[in-house]
Design an enzyme around this catalytic site. Structure first.
Site: not given
Length: 420
Positions: A288, A296, A305, A331
């Site tokens: 993770d 973000n 991204d 993620e």
């Protein structure tokens, strides 16, 4: 003496009566032969062939039978009532007339019977007379009747005889015209011959043209067939490729091009079953990205991204060829490591963590938006610790990953350590 004379008188009387009866019988038989002689053609046939004359009554009845069967039947009965004696050629035509009258659906056998009776009279007729359309048409009628019965071979043979007679008649007519022209116009002889040759050449040329046209049409049909088969094959291949691509898309993550969550779980059960049945090692790795929500929110989804794609590429490079690495969430990533002990899985996880930290640290220095390093937390679990099912093994790795985050992130934690 008187008794002798009386005896002689009675003998002469009975002889006269017998002669009259015989003559009457011969007359009746002769009339019957005029209309039914085809049943026993040997009675009226003669040994010498000759061209017989056709009476106007028989000729007109023949023409009428081809157009109006009912009227022809009435005329035939009237002709029979007259007791007219017919020659061989007229008997032939009379059988054809009966065949024309009988030419209705369901009466084909009668037509064939009458025509065969007519054909039996041919040995007494000349070829020239038999080749004329008046007589040769019987074979055309016979061919049509056989064709309606489905007797294609007999129909073909009859049609072939008709065509042979037809062309023989045409030849006779041509020769007759040429002879007449030679008698009247000797000067135009060569001209007429050239005209006939030209006509024959035109017929041959037409036949050649038609044959060439048929060959061309066959070639076109073959080309069309090949093209149709090719198009069908290409469409089939294209459909196969589309279907395969759709199947691949259904199993692939659109952003990273890694296997997606669905493909991961479908493969996990198979890996788990294989490891348990063969008593081999199997480890699960859960990865993770740390503080991804902050990336973000602060830098935007495009940068987020980009980070996901970079992490996916770096982790995939570290995996072994037999490992199965997939993106299972926003993620989150997971990997199935067959034949890997917990120590080997930890080594692979540490390598991935260090590689991501170092690589994306360098990348962040070149990117003004990403001003901090990207790290990952990794949890690992082994089949030696969890054997219930694949979901349980994955859950154990997930617990280990969250423990790594609790311990400060950017580290590897195993489910074995958590148990301890």
């Amino acid at each position: 003496m008187r008794k002798y004379l009386m005896f002689k008188f009675f003998v002469l009387f009975f002889w006269a009566i017998s002669s009259n009866m015989q003559a009457h019988a011969d007359e009746v038989i002769g009339q019957q032969q005029a209309f039914t002689s085809a049943d026993s053609p040997q009675i009226n046939q003669v040994n010498l062939k000759q061209e017989w004359l056709i009476s106007g009554a028989v000729y007109s009845l023949k023409v009428l039978s081809e157009h109006d069967k009912a009227a022809a039947q009435v005329k035939l009965l009237e002709l029979q009532a007259t007791g007219l004696t017919l020659n061989i050629a007229e008997q032939y035509l009379l059988n054809v007339i009966r065949a024309n009258i009988s030419d209705i659906k369901g009466q084909e056998h009668k037509v064939i019977n009458w025509l065969n009776k007519a054909i039996l009279l041919e040995p007494s007729l000349t070829k020239k007379q038999l080749d004329s359309p008046l007589f040769a048409d019987s074979y055309l009628l016979l061919s049509n009747v056989y064709q309606r019965q489905g007797e294609d071979k007999l129909a073909f043979d009859s049609k072939k005889k008709y065509i042979k007679k037809y062309f023989a008649h045409l030849k006779q007519q041509k020769e007759l015209r040429v002879n007449r022209l030679n008698e009247k116009y000797n000067i135009e002889k060569k001209h007429e011959e050239n005209e006939l040759l030209t006509q024959n050449n035109e017929i041959k040329q037409y036949a050649l043209t038609r044959a060439e046209s048929e060959r061309t049409q066959q070639q076109i049909n073959i080309v069309i067939f090949i093209v149709a088969v090719s198009v069908f094959f290409l469409l089939l291949v294209r459909q196969f490729k589309i279907r395969r691509a759709l199947k691949l898309l259904a199993k692939t993550d659109s952003l990273t091009q890694l296997p997606n969550r669905r493909a991961f779980f479908n493969s996990g059960d198979a890996y788990m079953h294989k490891a348990l049945s063969s008593d081999k090692e199997l480890s699960i790795l859960m990865l993770d990205i740390d503080n991804f929500k902050m990336i973000n929110d602060n830098l935007g989804h495009d940068v987020g991204d980009s980070v996901i794609c970079n992490v996916a590429a770096l982790a995939a490079e570290t995996m072994r060829s037999r490992d199965f690495f997939a993106r299972i969430g926003g993620e989150e990533f997971a990997a199935i490591l067959p034949d890997a002990t917990i120590e080997q899985a930890r080594a692979i996880a540490e390598h991935i963590r260090e590689k991501i930290q170092d690589s994306i640290q360098d990348h962040s220095n070149k990117n003004s938006k990403l001003n901090s390093s990207v790290t990952v937390s990794i949890g690992i679990a082994s089949i030696r610790d969890v054997k219930e099912n694949f979901d349980s093994l994955l859950h154990a790795a997930d617990l280990a990953m969250y423990q790594a985050k609790i311990n400060g992130r950017n580290q590897v934690f195993s489910f074995t350590n958590e148990k301890k």
